[in-house]
Structure formats: structure tokens, C-alpha cells
Motif scaffolding. Structure first.
Motif, mmCIF file in Angstrom:
data_model
loop_
_atom_site.group_PDB
_atom_site.id
_atom_site.type_symbol
_atom_site.label_atom_id
_atom_site.label_comp_id
_atom_site.label_asym_id
_atom_site.label_seq_id
_atom_site.Cartn_x
_atom_site.Cartn_y
_atom_site.Cartn_z
ATOM 1 N N GLU A 312 36.277 51.472 51.471
ATOM 2 C CA GLU A 312 37.143 51.655 50.301
ATOM 3 C C GLU A 312 37.637 50.308 49.773
ATOM 4 O O GLU A 312 37.686 50.077 48.554
ATOM 5 C CB GLU A 312 38.324 52.552 50.708
ATOM 6 C CG GLU A 312 39.223 52.928 49.561
ATOM 7 C CD GLU A 312 38.514 53.822 48.556
ATOM 8 O OE1 GLU A 312 38.938 53.847 47.385
ATOM 9 O OE2 GLU A 312 37.551 54.525 48.961
ATOM 10 N N PHE A 313 37.970 49.432 50.731
ATOM 11 C CA PHE A 313 38.385 48.100 50.309
ATOM 12 C C PHE A 313 37.254 47.370 49.584
ATOM 13 O O PHE A 313 37.471 46.699 48.555
ATOM 14 C CB PHE A 313 38.847 47.310 51.539
ATOM 15 C CG PHE A 313 39.210 45.886 51.225
ATOM 16 C CD1 PHE A 313 40.431 45.584 50.617
ATOM 17 C CD2 PHE A 313 38.329 44.850 51.519
ATOM 18 C CE1 PHE A 313 40.734 44.268 50.323
ATOM 19 C CE2 PHE A 313 38.655 43.541 51.207
ATOM 20 C CZ PHE A 313 39.864 43.241 50.621
ATOM 21 N N ARG A 315 34.812 48.786 47.924
ATOM 22 C CA ARG A 315 34.649 49.412 46.605
ATOM 23 C C ARG A 315 35.665 48.828 45.619
ATOM 24 O O ARG A 315 35.327 48.486 44.469
ATOM 25 C CB ARG A 315 34.834 50.924 46.705
ATOM 26 C CG ARG A 315 33.666 51.640 47.367
ATOM 27 C CD ARG A 315 33.964 53.116 47.504
ATOM 28 N NE ARG A 315 32.839 53.823 48.132
ATOM 29 C CZ ARG A 315 32.859 55.103 48.471
ATOM 30 N NH1 ARG A 315 33.958 55.830 48.242
ATOM 31 N NH2 ARG A 315 31.793 55.638 49.024
ATOM 32 N N GLU A 316 36.915 48.712 46.080
ATOM 33 C CA GLU A 316 37.924 48.130 45.195
ATOM 34 C C GLU A 316 37.558 46.683 44.854
ATOM 35 O O GLU A 316 37.746 46.233 43.708
ATOM 36 C CB GLU A 316 39.289 48.194 45.884
ATOM 37 C CG GLU A 316 39.803 49.612 46.057
ATOM 38 C CD GLU A 316 41.101 49.651 46.813
ATOM 39 O OE1 GLU A 316 41.553 48.570 47.280
ATOM 40 O OE2 GLU A 316 41.668 50.767 46.988
ATOM 41 N N ARG A 317 37.043 45.994 45.865
ATOM 42 C CA ARG A 317 36.651 44.589 45.615
ATOM 43 C C ARG A 317 35.504 44.494 44.622
ATOM 44 O O ARG A 317 35.496 43.611 43.740
ATOM 45 C CB ARG A 317 36.246 43.962 46.967
ATOM 46 C CG ARG A 317 35.889 42.496 46.871
ATOM 47 C CD ARG A 317 37.083 41.685 46.483
ATOM 48 N NE ARG A 317 36.760 40.270 46.477
ATOM 49 C CZ ARG A 317 37.554 39.336 45.966
ATOM 50 N NH1 ARG A 317 38.702 39.685 45.422
ATOM 51 N NH2 ARG A 317 37.209 38.035 46.016
ATOM 52 N N THR A 319 34.794 46.706 42.298
ATOM 53 C CA THR A 319 35.352 47.030 40.974
ATOM 54 C C THR A 319 36.037 45.814 40.365
ATOM 55 O O THR A 319 35.916 45.511 39.167
ATOM 56 C CB THR A 319 36.330 48.191 41.113
ATOM 57 O OG1 THR A 319 35.676 49.312 41.706
ATOM 58 C CG2 THR A 319 36.890 48.606 39.768
ATOM 59 N N GLU A 320 36.786 45.150 41.243
ATOM 60 C CA GLU A 320 37.469 43.929 40.765
ATOM 61 C C GLU A 320 36.460 42.871 40.316
ATOM 62 O O GLU A 320 36.643 42.189 39.276
ATOM 63 C CB GLU A 320 38.355 43.394 41.879
ATOM 64 C CG GLU A 320 39.164 42.164 41.471
ATOM 65 C CD GLU A 320 40.028 41.698 42.621
ATOM 66 O OE1 GLU A 320 40.722 40.671 42.441
ATOM 67 O OE2 GLU A 320 40.022 42.349 43.699
#
Length: 427
Positions: A312-313, A315-317, A319-320
């Protein structure tokens, strides 16, 4: 015969044992008033069977016992013995159970304060009647002419002819026969009364003979029936005994079979207990293995949760990073509009951007591969819950996949840092 001696113990004033000897001839007792002269004659009258306490100058028979003085305590018994000697054979009437073949006879009377008294002839217990019968027609007795107290002669001379006749009959020796006659008449009257009673009883019995015969018949019939019942009862008891013995034998056989069955079952139970013990040990081993597997499963789930958090981290990274790429593209477009002179450099940068886009696309593909790996891990987790034996292999594969992901993420971070540095330089 004549009076030989008189022995007194505890009689009236004679507290100590006193023996008076009377020799042939006349014996006189003299003394002052109150010295006990009359007690000697009272003792002779009493030992010969006097029953009247008034004749002995007392109120009751216990008064003849010494009552004690200031210096001497009372005595509980009075005894007087009278000895007559020089007795000719046949002179005294015989007494049953007493030997009178001697020329000397001793009569003894004893009384206690509780009223109990005894008579003895030559130390042999007798009745008062035996003493009276023995001295009958001898002039010796409590009321015979041999005992003449003061005033007795005047009383005889002035009394009725019947009283004087009794004394003369005693002296003539016919009192014994008259007494025997009275006794015989009394017995005849008693016998006649008994005969009357027997006649009444006979009459009553004759009247009851019929009833008794019927009762006897019933009794005989009862005895016959009782004997039959007893015989039948014995047969029934014997039959029941045979049945019970047969039942006992059958039960013994059954008991023997049950004993054998019990032995077999006992051995089977012992074997079963041994098997149960083995199964319990196996169960304990299995429970221990299950506990270990559940602990491993818990560890795997914890590791999966940590990997999911890392994904999940990432994925957020990503996206960022995509947002940064978009911003970078905007900055590049702005830089292309502002600086025409940098077209060559911009073209090179576009080439680099294309390369970076290809890298991004490659990372997106890797991200999809990672998502597929996560799905694979979840499937493997389900398989791990169903098949504990494959848990370790799945854990190893997941750890390998997680290592690859970490390596790829580390590379991606490095590449993103490089791109940022390049963009900063370009800016």
C-alpha cells in the motif's frame, strides 16, 4: 422321762447363753421380784409351741427377744432348747423324718425380729404340729397339766366341766385318740366335700361328653388334614427345592460364562486402554503440531499484513511519482515554450523522458505483477489454512517475493531520486 436341761439365748432377760440343768427330784427357782423367774416358765411354754404373745406377757412375738439395755445392745434372735431324757421306747409318738430311737430328745425353737421362726427336734427342722403330736398323751404341752402356773388350779376347779374334762382326758391318755378322731372326721368332711365336687364335675363332664366327642372328631379330622397338608407341603417344598437347585445350576453355568466373558472383556478393556493411551499420546503430539502450525500461521499472517502495508505504501509512492511525472511534463512543456534554444537539449530530454516513461510503464507492469503476487499470496494463505504441510514453502516463496519487491522498490526509489536530480538540473 423328766426335764433334763433348758438352754436360753436372747430370750427376754437372758441375753447371754444360759443353760439350766434339772436333776431328778424337785428343783425350785427362788429370787426377788423382777429377777426373771417367770421368764424360765415362759421359755418352757414358748419352746413347746405357745402362739399367744399375751400368754407370754407381751404384745407381739418379737417381744420375747432381748431388747437391750443402756450398756448392751439388742439381739436379733431368740432361741430356746428344751432337753428331755430317760425316754422309754414307744413313749413318744413317731415323727416323720426324725430319729427318735435315743433316750433323749431336744426341742428347739428359734425366732427372728422379722417374724421368721423355726422348730427343730434333735437339730432336724420340723413343724409345730410334729412337736404337738410327739408330746400328745404325755402331759407335756403349753396347755397340758404338766404346766401349772399361779392360779391355774383355782381356775380348773372353778371352770366349766368341759374344761376339767379336757385335763382329765389328757391325764388319762385319750387326748391323742380324740385328736386323731377329730382329724379323721375333718378329713372325712373334706373327702365328702371333694366327693360332692367330683359328682358335680362328673355330671358336668357327662354333659360335655357329646360336645367333647364332636370336638375330638374335629380334632382327628384336623390332624388328618394337617398331616395331608404337611405331606403336600413337604412335596411342594421338595419340588420347589428341585426347581431352585436346577435354577442354581443354570445360574452357576451362566455365572461361569459371564466370568469368562468378563475376563475377555477385561482383557479387551486393557488393550483398549493401552490403545487409548497411545491415541492420547498421538493426540497430544498432534495438538502440539497444530499449536505450532497455528503459531506459524499467525506469524505468516503477520508477515502478509506487513507486506500488504508495504505494498500500500508503494502504491501511494507510485501515485505520488505519477503526479511528479505529470508536473515534470508540465514543467518540460513550459520550458519548451520559454527556451527555443534548448530544443536540442529538450529533444534529448524528451528522449530521456521517453526512456523514463518506458521505465514507468515497466514499473507499472511490475506493480501489476506485485498485485498478482499479493493475490497469489492470499490464495497461498487459504491453501496454508487447508494444508498446514505446505506452509513453510509458501512462507519461503512469499519471503522471496517480498525480497524482490523490496529490491525493486529500492531500485525504483533510486531511479526516482535520479530523475528528480536531473529535473532539478534542467530547471
Amino acid at each position: 422321762m423328766y426335764l433334763k436341761s433348758l438352754e436360753l439365748v436372747g430370750f427376754k432377760s437372758f441375753a447371754e447363753k444360759t443353760r439350766l440343768e434339772f436333776l431328778p427330784g424337785v428343783t425350785a427357782i427362788v429370787g426377788p421380784n423382777g429377777c426373771g423367774k417367770s421368764n424360765v416358765s415362759d421359755a418352757i411354754r414358748w419352746v413347746l409351741g405357745e402362739q399367744s404373745a399375751k400368754a407370754l406377757r407381751g404384745s407381739e412375738m418379737a417381744d420375747v427377744i432381748f431388747n437391750g439395755t443402756d450398756g448392751r445392745r439388742a439381739i436379733g434372735m431368740a432361741e430356746v432348747s428344751l432337753t428331755i431324757t430317760d425316754i422309754k421306747p414307744g413313749e413318744l409318738a413317731p415323727v416323720a423324718g426324725v430319729q427318735l430311737d435315743y433316750h433323749e430328745v431336744t426341742i428347739t425353737r428359734r425366732v427372728f425380729r422379722n417374724g421368721e421362726g423355726n422348730y427343730f427336734i434333735n437339730q432336724t427342722p420340723v413343724r409345730l404340729r410334729d412337736i404337738q403330736t410327739m408330746f400328745m398323751d404325755t402331759g407335756i404341752g403349753r396347755a397340758a397339766y404338766s404346766m401349772m402356773e399361779q392360779g391355774r388350779i383355782d381356775q380348773i376347779l372353778s371352770s366349766h366341766p368341759e374344761d376339767r374334762r379336757a385335763i382329765f382326758e389328757e391325764a388319762a391318755g385319750i387326748t391323742k385318740f380324740k385328736t386323731q378322731k377329730k382329724e379323721a372326721l375333718r378329713k372325712l368332711e373334706y373327702t365328702e366335700a371333694n366327693l360332692v365336687r367330683v359328682t358335680d364335675i362328673t355330671r358336668e363332664v357327662k354333659r360335655q361328653i357329646g360336645s367333647l366327642q364332636r370336638q375330638a372328631g374335629k380334632a382327628r379330622r384336623y390332624k388328618e388334614l394337617y398331616d395331608q397338608i404337611k405331606s403336600l407341603d413337604c412335596r411342594l417344598c421338595r419340588h420347589r427345592l428341585d426347581e431352585l437347585e436346577a435354577a442354581v445350576r443354570e445360574l452357576q453355568t451362566h455365572a461361569a460364562a459371564l466370568d469368562a466373558t468378563i475376563g475377555t472383556v477385561s482383557r479387551a478393556v486393557q488393550e483398549g486402554e493401552s490403545g487409548v493411551a497411545s491415541q492420547r499420546r498421538a493426540q497430544e503430539s498432534l495438538e502440539l503440531a497444530i499449536a505450532q502450525t497455528m503459531q506459524q500461521q499467525h506469524d505468516v499472517r503477520s508477515e502478509i499484513e506487513r507486506n500488504q502495508n508495504r505494498i500500500e505504501f508503494n502504491r501511494e509512492r507510485i501515485t505520488e511519482l505519477e503526479g511528479l511525472i505529470q508536473r515534470y511534463n508540465a514543467d518540460i512543456a513550459a520550458a519548451g515554450q520559454r527556451a527555443g534554444e534548448l530544443k536540442a537539449a529538450l529533444a534529448a530530454l524528451e528522449e530521456q523522458l521517453k526512456t523514463l516513461a518506458a521505465v514507468v510503464a515497466q514499473k507499472a507492469t511490475a506493480l501489476r505483477a506485485e498485485q498478482e503476487a499479493v493475490a497469489t499470496l492470499e490464495a497461498r494463505l487459504a491453501e496454508t489454512e487447508n494444508a498446514v504441510a505446505q506452509t513453510e514453502a509458501s512462507i519461503i516463496e512469499m519471503e522471496s517475493a517480498a525480497s524482490r519487491l523490496r529490491s525493486e522498490l529500492a531500485s525504483l526509489d533510486i531511479q526516482q531520486r535520479n530523475s528528480s536530480l536531473k529535473l532539478e538540473r534542467l530547471g
